[in-house]
Design a protein around this motif. Structure first.
Motif, PDB file in Angstrom:
ATOM      1  N   LEU A 171      -8.580   6.416  -3.389  1.00  0.00           N
ATOM      2  CA  LEU A 171      -7.813   5.351  -2.749  1.00  0.00           C
ATOM      3  C   LEU A 171      -6.362   5.524  -3.187  1.00  0.00           C
ATOM      4  CD1 LEU A 171      -7.913   2.752  -1.004  1.00  0.00           C
ATOM      5  CD2 LEU A 171      -8.194   1.475  -3.132  1.00  0.00           C
ATOM      6  N   THR A 172      -5.489   5.796  -2.245  1.00  0.00           N
ATOM      7  CA  THR A 172      -4.081   6.020  -2.559  1.00  0.00           C
ATOM      8  C   THR A 172      -3.497   4.778  -3.222  1.00  0.00           C
ATOM      9  OG1 THR A 172      -3.888   7.484  -0.660  1.00  0.00           O
ATOM     10  CG2 THR A 172      -1.841   6.623  -1.575  1.00  0.00           C
ATOM     11  N   GLN A 183      -1.956  -3.180  -1.428  1.00  0.00           N
ATOM     12  CA  GLN A 183      -2.964  -3.328  -0.380  1.00  0.00           C
ATOM     13  C   GLN A 183      -2.939  -4.775   0.123  1.00  0.00           C
ATOM     14  OE1 GLN A 183      -4.287  -0.522   0.450  1.00  0.00           O
ATOM     15  NE2 GLN A 183      -4.185   0.715  -1.383  1.00  0.00           N
ATOM     16  N   VAL A 239      -9.497  -2.150   2.944  1.00  0.00           N
ATOM     17  CA  VAL A 239      -9.211  -0.741   3.201  1.00  0.00           C
ATOM     18  C   VAL A 239     -10.372   0.117   2.692  1.00  0.00           C
ATOM     19  CG1 VAL A 239      -7.923  -0.445   1.043  1.00  0.00           C
ATOM     20  CG2 VAL A 239      -7.476   1.086   2.949  1.00  0.00           C
ATOM     21  N   GLN A 240     -10.663   1.187   3.431  1.00  0.00           N
ATOM     22  CA  GLN A 240     -11.668   2.150   3.010  1.00  0.00           C
ATOM     23  C   GLN A 240     -10.947   3.373   2.474  1.00  0.00           C
ATOM     24  OE1 GLN A 240     -12.330   0.247   5.906  1.00  0.00           O
ATOM     25  NE2 GLN A 240     -13.611  -0.851   4.481  1.00  0.00           N
ATOM     26  N   GLY A 241     -11.451   3.886   1.367  1.00  0.00           N
ATOM     27  CA  GLY A 241     -10.871   5.063   0.753  1.00  0.00           C
ATOM     28  C   GLY A 241     -11.294   6.331   1.453  1.00  0.00           C
ATOM     29  N   VAL A 283     -11.108   2.670 -10.764  1.00  0.00           N
ATOM     30  CA  VAL A 283     -10.167   1.880  -9.983  1.00  0.00           C
ATOM     31  C   VAL A 283      -9.181   1.198 -10.930  1.00  0.00           C
ATOM     32  CG1 VAL A 283      -9.922  -0.033  -8.345  1.00  0.00           C
ATOM     33  CG2 VAL A 283     -11.943   1.458  -8.249  1.00  0.00           C
ATOM     34  N   ARG A 319     -17.652   6.657  -0.151  1.00  0.00           N
ATOM     35  CA  ARG A 319     -16.259   6.221  -0.240  1.00  0.00           C
ATOM     36  C   ARG A 319     -16.200   4.823  -0.832  1.00  0.00           C
ATOM     37  NH1 ARG A 319     -14.688   5.249   6.159  1.00  0.00           N
ATOM     38  NH2 ARG A 319     -15.932   3.360   6.452  1.00  0.00           N
ATOM     39  N   SER A 336     -14.711   1.048  -0.948  1.00  0.00           N
ATOM     40  CA  SER A 336     -14.261   0.060   0.020  1.00  0.00           C
ATOM     41  C   SER A 336     -13.662  -1.125  -0.737  1.00  0.00           C
ATOM     42  CB  SER A 336     -15.438  -0.403   0.891  1.00  0.00           C
ATOM     43  OG  SER A 336     -15.019  -1.397   1.800  1.00  0.00           O
ATOM     44  N   GLY A 388      -5.459   1.424  -6.730  1.00  0.00           N
ATOM     45  CA  GLY A 388      -5.640   2.841  -6.462  1.00  0.00           C
ATOM     46  C   GLY A 388      -6.910   3.292  -7.163  1.00  0.00           C
TER      47      GLY A 388
END
Length: 126
Positions: free
Chosen positions: A14-15, A19, A23-25, A40, A99, A101, A113
């Protein structure tokens, strides 16, 4: 030997950014990997931000994403993330792609991130 460096690979999941929505990574391909964990990092939370974390998995990495069942996910994250914190999530499922979320229940924004840490079958990691 205390060499973790040569035995794991790291990928941006995750950039890091402010946010303001769910958002999905990035899709993390687990082909050739024995296990994966996500680390995270959160920063400031604005406007009483109410954000959470979960994992999604898929067979293709492009579609068919579904929420990972609770018994296939390990997590240290609370239901609502705190500012300036670090959380871990582990995936013990069997699909090829996974991924992160970031979910939003309310508020304005959170700085967040994440990095995916994989233990590949072939070691040492180049």
């Amino acid at each position: 030997m205390r060499d973790l460096y040569s035995n794991v690979a790291a990928f941006q999941a995750l950039t890091p950014a402010v946010q303001g929505a769910a958002v999905q990574g990035a899709a993390i391909d687990l082909l050739g990997a024995g296990r994966v964990s996500f680390v995270v990092n959160t920063g400031a939370i604005a406007g009483s931000g109410d954000y959470g974390l979960t994992l999604q998995d898929s067979d293709t990495g492009t579609s068919g994403w579904t929420a990972v069942a609770a018994d296939l996910m390990q997590t240290s994250a609370p239901a609502t993330l705190a500012a300036d914190s670090v959380y871990r999530l582990g995936y013990i499922g069997h699909k090829r792609y996974v991924r992160l979320s970031l979910t939003k229940a309310g508020g304005t924004s959170i700085v967040a991130g994440a990095t995916a840490i994989i233990s590949p079958y072939t070691k040492p990691v180049a």
